[in-house]
Structures are given as structure tokens and as C-alpha cells.
Design a protein around this motif. Structure first.
Motif, PDB file in Angstrom:
ATOM      1  N   LEU A  33      33.257  38.021  62.567  1.00  0.00           N
ATOM      2  CA  LEU A  33      33.383  38.793  61.462  1.00  0.00           C
ATOM      3  C   LEU A  33      32.169  39.722  61.233  1.00  0.00           C
ATOM      4  CD1 LEU A  33      35.000  36.885  58.305  1.00  0.00           C
ATOM      5  CD2 LEU A  33      36.116  38.324  60.040  1.00  0.00           C
ATOM      6  N   VAL A  34      32.466  41.219  61.326  1.00  0.00           N
ATOM      7  CA  VAL A  34      31.438  41.926  61.246  1.00  0.00           C
ATOM      8  C   VAL A  34      31.507  42.873  59.703  1.00  0.00           C
ATOM      9  CG1 VAL A  34      30.248  43.958  62.422  1.00  0.00           C
ATOM     10  CG2 VAL A  34      31.436  42.134  63.749  1.00  0.00           C
ATOM     11  N   GLY A  35      30.500  42.799  59.084  1.00  0.00           N
ATOM     12  CA  GLY A  35      30.385  43.392  57.813  1.00  0.00           C
ATOM     13  C   GLY A  35      30.314  45.093  57.983  1.00  0.00           C
ATOM     14  N   THR A  36      30.462  45.712  56.823  1.00  0.00           N
ATOM     15  CA  THR A  36      30.455  47.069  56.789  1.00  0.00           C
ATOM     16  C   THR A  36      28.794  47.277  57.056  1.00  0.00           C
ATOM     17  OG1 THR A  36      30.779  46.989  54.418  1.00  0.00           O
ATOM     18  CG2 THR A  36      32.575  47.622  55.799  1.00  0.00           C
ATOM     19  N   ASN A  37      28.202  46.275  56.545  1.00  0.00           N
ATOM     20  CA  ASN A  37      26.409  46.515  56.605  1.00  0.00           C
ATOM     21  C   ASN A  37      26.127  46.331  58.175  1.00  0.00           C
ATOM     22  OD1 ASN A  37      26.845  44.115  56.709  1.00  0.00           O
ATOM     23  ND2 ASN A  37      25.632  43.273  54.966  1.00  0.00           N
ATOM     24  N   THR A  39      26.228  43.444  59.647  1.00  0.00           N
ATOM     25  CA  THR A  39      25.762  41.785  59.856  1.00  0.00           C
ATOM     26  C   THR A  39      27.080  41.345  60.433  1.00  0.00           C
ATOM     27  OG1 THR A  39      24.135  42.218  58.125  1.00  0.00           O
ATOM     28  CG2 THR A  39      24.948  40.030  58.843  1.00  0.00           C
ATOM     29  N   ILE A  40      26.831  40.444  61.650  1.00  0.00           N
ATOM     30  CA  ILE A  40      27.792  39.417  61.859  1.00  0.00           C
ATOM     31  C   ILE A  40      27.394  38.032  61.109  1.00  0.00           C
ATOM     32  CG2 ILE A  40      28.868  37.858  63.896  1.00  0.00           C
ATOM     33  CD1 ILE A  40      28.032  40.108  65.912  1.00  0.00           C
ATOM     34  N   ASP A  41      28.488  37.938  60.286  1.00  0.00           N
ATOM     35  CA  ASP A  41      28.124  36.549  59.178  1.00  0.00           C
ATOM     36  C   ASP A  41      29.316  35.527  59.436  1.00  0.00           C
ATOM     37  OD1 ASP A  41      30.359  38.014  57.842  1.00  0.00           O
ATOM     38  OD2 ASP A  41      29.033  38.682  56.291  1.00  0.00           O
ATOM     39  N   TRP A  42      29.881  35.585  60.296  1.00  0.00           N
ATOM     40  CA  TRP A  42      30.808  34.412  60.958  1.00  0.00           C
ATOM     41  C   TRP A  42      31.049  34.561  62.349  1.00  0.00           C
ATOM     42  CZ3 TRP A  42      32.049  29.825  59.518  1.00  0.00           C
ATOM     43  CH2 TRP A  42      33.123  29.177  60.144  1.00  0.00           C
TER      44      TRP A  42
END
Length: 615
Positions: A33-37, A39-42
Motif C-alpha cells: 500500500l502506497v499512501g498519497t503522501n 509512504t509505503i506503510d504496508w
């Protein structure tokens, strides 16, 4: 986006992006998962159900992450490179515009799964922008220590169970645990990061700009070639194709398995306990997924899943020692294993403080009779639209149907996996009827051997029981359980399963009552937990698969204006990329594991059938 009851127990909700503010990338073995910021946070490596490397979506402090963002105030936008699963995150600042291209290289669907690579390419497209990167892996769900060695443009992270190599075209620094880089890009310049799993058979290798470009091109070609096989050319082509691409990302190429979602423990209620691990193969979800793929013309996915059932022995030797719980489990590991022990990771706080974080799934041992209908329906459709099934597979179908003839009339845990005890659920009876009816169709069409008198007798007995005990004259509707007066959204499957005419007066009355009691602005609740206790505390949002079932039920009933409006409303609840979590919360926020296969396959089915009805 505002959260209802977001900051619980002193949890700082600003540390967590909304679930919907993410895109998904993958390589048919795992996903991130890649956030709109940025950051890969998963991210779990090397496969969907492996322990996480980055899990800051479940604990912002202890989960680990791969941060990559402009080092100045920016606005961000995210989209997929057209007709692919390559994700682009764009940064707009006063002095320039840049973008991150995130992807996992996929060249083919080979079963070889030794090398796992995640590429992040940053390109400045206008002006100039400073960037910062910080790679902070936390192995073993954040519980396993690691060491790091850095030499110029390469870092090696080593833990007891996994080693990763990070190569970059920027200079890397370390504090002995994490690695970071700071760099400034002028227009046309780029920096590449590549994260690889390494081991005895896979050595570290650099990822220079030219190789990143080649792998970008090869991955784009792979996804576009795959999507070109779609037969859907209707009104909602882009939406349907995004759902198809999402479903493809949830397949595990080495075995043909299809996971329900790539995440665990994203909550169905913020602060609640309804947090489950979905990184496994639900027979029901995967079987419905096969229906959606076949509808679009993707027969290879159906063939691969049939291969998963066959090669893993899931439907082989079913006649041996079949107990009261049936010949099949409701779910399996992506490698076909049957043991999925459930336990809690107490050191992780959970998304927005929504503990517990669970790994494994205790629902494995439940009796859910509906899975047999879903499975045999998928076999029937594959036999009809794909390839004729083999004689061995027909023997397996016969074993399942024979067992159902003896065991359909018993309580079970039901399609929603309630933990409040077994009940006589109407949906379970309905899908047992489907199993028998589809098997009878196959036998008649192909002249296959079967105990047809017995199968027909059981099929007809189920039909009569549903009509007599599943209908509430007081409610003017079919109900959740035999003899009850509780409504359940799973009943929306009755006309879709061809059990009842979509214009039958009893069904139209049921549809009206469901609309009054369980529908809110096109969104559909599964059931009322107060009226039908499910053994869990708290409430939940509306279930998106039920909302798309509702659209299809309206369309089949000829209520096309209502169906189209409900469908268009549902599309507004998707995230910016067209992805859906399991549920929609009170203020439109996405809840539950993300993205969910069940939701996307029901979107495909609803779009296909609504298109056909509209002409």
C-alpha cells in the motif's frame, strides 16, 4: 477526511492516513500500500501472508515504513499509469512538480518466485524540488530485530528470517537501524530506489536508471497485454477495468490462489474489535471472483484457481473420512495449507488504536454450507465458458453433492462468519440448492453419471423449506433464518442465483422491505447486530458487496432508474483510484481490509448486468 471516534485512547490520528488514501501495487505474489503522501506503510515479503516489513498503517511508531516525499510543502495527487497497476504519486510545490513511479516488476506469470523487487523512481518534471527518503523496515510484524550495513548506494537489512537489499542512485546514510537519503532534483533528473529480497540463491543487484526504465516498460506491457483480454466494452469500462486489475493483483501466481484482501486487521469500526486477517483464500470469495473474471473473458484465472484446488489436493480424495464439518474448509492458505491459527500481535496498537491486530483466522474451523454452492457454481461456469471439466473433477463434484444431500439441513455459522453460534441461515440453504441445481445442469448437459433422482429430491426439499419457513408473512419478506423475522442483505442473491424470478411478487416485496430497513443512500448494511447478535461487540459500516448486489437486484427487477442511480452513487464512495475497502462508514470513510476482492467482483457483476439491462 473526518473520522468518527477517530482519536481513541489518546491515539494521535494525524499519524495515520485514511484507509482510502492509498493505492495498491503488486507482482502477483505480494502487494504494498502506497499512501498519497508517498509512504509505503504496508508490505509483506516475499508473499501476501508473510510477516510484514512495513506496517505503519497498523502502528505508526513500531510498524515500519518506506517514506519518500518532497521536502517542502506540497499538494499531492495519485493515479495509475493508464491500464496498468503502476502507481504514480505527484507532488506540486511552489518551485516545481515531481512524481514517484511505484511498481513491482512483472514480466510474466512464471511460477518462479525467488526474486522480489519493489522499484520507486522519482522524477522531477518541472522546476526543482528537494526530496527526502527514509527506509525503516520492521521485520516480523515489528517484533524481529535487524542489522543494517551501508556502502555508498547500497544498504543490506538483515533479520533472522529475511534479508533485504536497498540500492539507490542517491547516497545513503544510516543510524544503524534505518537508512535515509536527501537529494535535490532539477527538471528532467531522477533518482531510483530498488528494494530486493536476497538470500543464498538471490544476490544483491543494483538498479541503475536504465534498468529501472526497462523494467518499467516491461511491467506496463505486461498489465496492458493482460487487460487487452477483457471483453467488457460497456458504459463503465474504466471502472470495471480498474476492478479487474485490482482482482488480478490479489492473485498468487505460483499456485493460482486468490486472496480476499492483501491486508490484516484494518478495522470495520474505529476502536472496535472486528479486525480480521484477510490474506488467505476464501473458497466463497475466490469462486465468485472466478465468475467475475469469466464474465470479462479472463479464463486463465479460472483455470489457475481450478489448478489450485486440484494440485493442493483440496478437492482430491474427498470421500475419505468426511466428517460433519464437510469435505472443504471455508478458507486455505495461498499455498493450500489448512492450518491458519489465529493469534494477536499485542505490541501493535492497530490502525488509529483499533486493537487487536490479528494474524491467522479462527474462522477456518467454521461450518459454512454456502461455500459449496459458490464453488460448484464456479465449476459449472468454468465448464460452460472455459474448458469442459475433467472426469476426475466431476467425481469430486459428485462427492460434494452427495455429502450435501445428507447434511444441508443443519445450522451453520453462515456467510458472514458470525461468532454467535450456529443458526439455520436461509442463505446457506439457498447456496446448497445452487450446488445441487448446477450439478444437475452439468450432468444433464454433458450426460455425466450422477444420482439424479437423489439430487433432485434434495434440491426440491430445500426449495420447499425456504418457501415455507424462510418467508415471513408478517414482514412480507424472506428472512435471515428459518422461522425468524430478521432481514439479511445476503437475500439479495436469491434472484441472482436463479432461485426465484427477479419479478416474483414475494421477491419484489422482499426487495422493498430490504430497501426500507437496510439501505441508506444506496449503501446496504448486512444485518442489524442488535436484532441478530453475532457474538461481537460494536457496530459496523455498510457492506460494499451488498450495495452492489442491491444494484443488480434492482436491475434484474426492471427498476433501472433506481439501479443506475444507486450504482452511480456507489461509485462516489470509491477512493481516488477507484478502489474499495470492505465497508463504508457513517461519513463515507472506507473501513475494513483494503482493497477487498469481494467488493470489486460484485462491482463487475453489477456493471455487466446493469449495462445489459439498459441495452
Amino acid at each position: 477526511m473526518a473520522f468518527e471516534n477517530a482519536a481513541l485512547g489518546g491515539v494521535d490520528d494525524s499519524r495515520y492516513l485514511p484507509i482510502s488514501e492509498h493505492g495498491l501495487i503488486g507482482d502477483l505474489r505480494t502487494a504494498a500500500l502506497v499512501g498519497t503522501n508517498g509512504t509505503i506503510d504496508w508490505y509483506c515479503c516475499p508473499r501476501f501472508d508473510a510477516p510484514s516489513v512495513f506496517a505503519s498503517i497498523l502502528d505508526a511508531d513500531r510498524g515500519g515504513s518506506f517514506e519518500l516525499a518532497a521536502d517542502v510543502p506540497t499538494r499531492t495527487r495519485q493515479f495509475y499509469f493508464p491500464d496498468t497497476n503502476v502507481l504514480i504519486t505527484r507532488f506540486f510545490a511552489a518551485d516545481g512538480v515531481a512524481e514517484i513511479q511505484d511498481f513491482m516488476p512483472v514480466v510474466d506469470e512464471s511460477r518462479e518466485a525467488d526474486r522480489h523487487r519493489l522499484i520507486r523512481r522519482v522524477i522531477c518534471v518541472r522546476g526543482t524540488l528537494p526530496f527526502r527518503a527514509r527506509v525503516a523496515p520492521r521485520f516480523g510484524y515489528g517484533a524481529e530485530p535487524h542489522s543494517v550495513q551501508v556502502r555508498d548506494h547500497e544498504a543490506i537489512f538483515q533479520s533472522r528470517s529475511l534479508s533485504l537489499s536497498l540500492t539507490a542512485t542517491a547516497t545513503l546514510e544510516t543510524d544503524g537501524r534505518d537508512v535515509w537519503a536527501n537529494f535535490k532534483l532539477l527538471e528532467g533528473e531522477s533518482v531510483v530506489f530498488a528494494l530486493d529480497r536476497i538470500g543464498d540463491e538471490v544476490r544483491p543487484r543494483a538498479c541503475p536508471r536504465a534498468e529501472a526504465e526497462d523494467q518499467f516498460g516491461a511491467t506496463v506491457r505486461f498489465w496492458r497485454h493482460w487487460l487487452a483480454g477483457s471483453r467488457y466494452h460497456g458504459r463503465w469500462r474504466e471502472t470495471v477495468h480498474r476492478s479487474a486489475l485490482a482482482l488480478k493483483l490479489l492473485t498468487y501466481a505460483p499456485t493460482g490462489a486468490i486472496v480476499a484482501a492483501p491486508t490484516t486487521s484494518l478495522p470495520e469500526q474505529i476502536g472496535g474489535e472486528r479486525n480480521w486477517d484477510y490474506r488467505y483464500v476464501w473458497v466463497r470469495d475466490a469462486a465468485f471472483c472466478i465468475y467475475a473474471m469469466l464474465r470479462l473473458g479472463f479464463t486463465s484465472e479460472a483455470e489457475a484457481f481450478m489448478g489450485f484446488l486440484d494440485e493442493r489436493g483440496i478437492m482430491r480424495g474427498l470421500g475419505q473420512d468426511i466428517g460433519a464439518t464437510g469435505p472443504l474448509q471455508i478458507m486455505y492458505g495461498i499455498d493450500g495449507r489448512s492450518d491458519l491459527p489465529e493469534y494477536e500481535l499485542s505490541h501493535l496498537e492497530g490502525y488509529l488504536g483499533s486493537a487487536p491486530v490479528r494474524v491467522g483466522n479462527a474462522a477456518t474451523g467454521q461450518l459454512q454450507l454456502d461455500i459449496y454452492g459458490a464453488l460448484i457454481d464456479s465449476v459449472y461456469l468454468y465448464d460452460k465458458w472455459g474448458q469442459p471439466i475433467s472426469s476426475d473433477r466431476w467425481d469430486e463434484v459428485g462427492v460434494v453433492v452427495d455429502w450435501l444431500c445428507d447434511h444441508w439441513d443443519q445450522p451453520d455459522e453462515g456467510v458472514w462468519e458470525t461468532r454467535g453460534g450456529r443458526k439455520d441461515f436461509l442463505y446457506s440453504r439457498l447456496m446448497c440448492w445452487v450446488a445441487m441445481e448446477r450439478a444437475i445442469r452439468m450432468a444433464n448437459r454433458r450426460g455425466l453419471p450422477a444420482d439424479l433422482p437423489r439430487w433432485r429430491q434434495s434440491r426440491d426439499a430445500i426449495y420447499r423449506q425456504i418457501m415455507r419457513q424462510g418467508w415471513s408473512a408478517e414482514r412480507g419478506a424472506f428472512v435471515q433464518g428459518l422461522g425468524s423475522d430478521v432481514l439479511d442483505a445476503s437475500l439479495l442473491m436469491m434472484p441472482m442465483a436463479k432461485f426465484i424470478s427477479p419479478t416474483d411478487p414475494k421477491w419484489l416485496s422482499t426487495l422493498d422491505v430490504l430497501t426500507t430497513d437496510l439501505v441508506s443512500d444506496s449503501l446496504v448494511y448486512r444485518y442489524d447486530p442488535e436484532a441478530s447478535p453475532d457474538g461481537l461487540r460494536g457496530t459496523e459500516g455498510t457492506f460494499s458487496i451488498c450495495s452492489f448486489w442491491y444494484v443488480e437486484a434492482l436491475a434484474r427487477a426492471g427498476r433501472l432508474e433506481e439501479a443506475r442511480l444507486a450504482f452511480e452513487k456507489m461509485l462516489t464512495y470509491a477512493n481516488h483510484l477507484g478502489l474499495y475497502a470492505e465497508e463504508i462508514g457513517p461519513t463515507g470513510e472506507q473501513l475494513g481490509n483494503f482493497p477487498q476482492a469481494f467488493t470489486h467482483l460484485s462491482l463487475i457483476s453489477a456493471a455487466f448486468n446493469l449495462d445489459r439491462a439498459l441495452g
